[in-house]
Design a protein around this motif. Structure first.
Motif: not given
Length: 101
Positions: A38-40, A74, A77-78, A80-85
């Motif tokens: 989902d992240v990458c 990237n 960006m990765i 930043a997305k990891l923080k959501n999970y």
């Protein structure tokens, strides 16, 4: 007579809470790693997978040097997305190290 507890309450309190036992951290890592696709994205998930977290560094194995270059490009960006999970699991990641294997 003791009241029956919900499994969700037990997991929330003992596994995903602030408990820092090695077992609970291993479970948290497994859950966090399950979100890698989902992240990458599926394209990169086919050639890479996270395998460890030490401190605030996530270690990722990459099977293809071109994919590794894209992931490095990237990285912000990765993260930043990891923080959501990862933050809901009380896992903080500020750095990613890629290993080509």
């Amino acid at each position: 007579m003791k009241e029956i507890e919900k499994i969700s309450d037990i997991l929330s309190e003992n596994v995903f809470g602030k408990n820092t036992s090695p077992v609970s951290f291993s479970i948290k890592k497994a859950v966090a790693f399950s979100f890698w696709k989902d992240v990458c994205g599926a394209r990169f998930a086919n050639f890479s997978f996270p395998y460890n977290i030490k401190g605030q560094t996530l270690f990722v194995t990459v099977k293809n040097p071109q994919v590794m270059q894209e992931l490095i490009f990237n990285k912000a960006m990765i993260i930043a997305k990891l923080k959501n999970y990862f933050l809901p699991l009380n896992i903080k990641v500020e750095e990613i190290r890629y290993d080509y294997k």
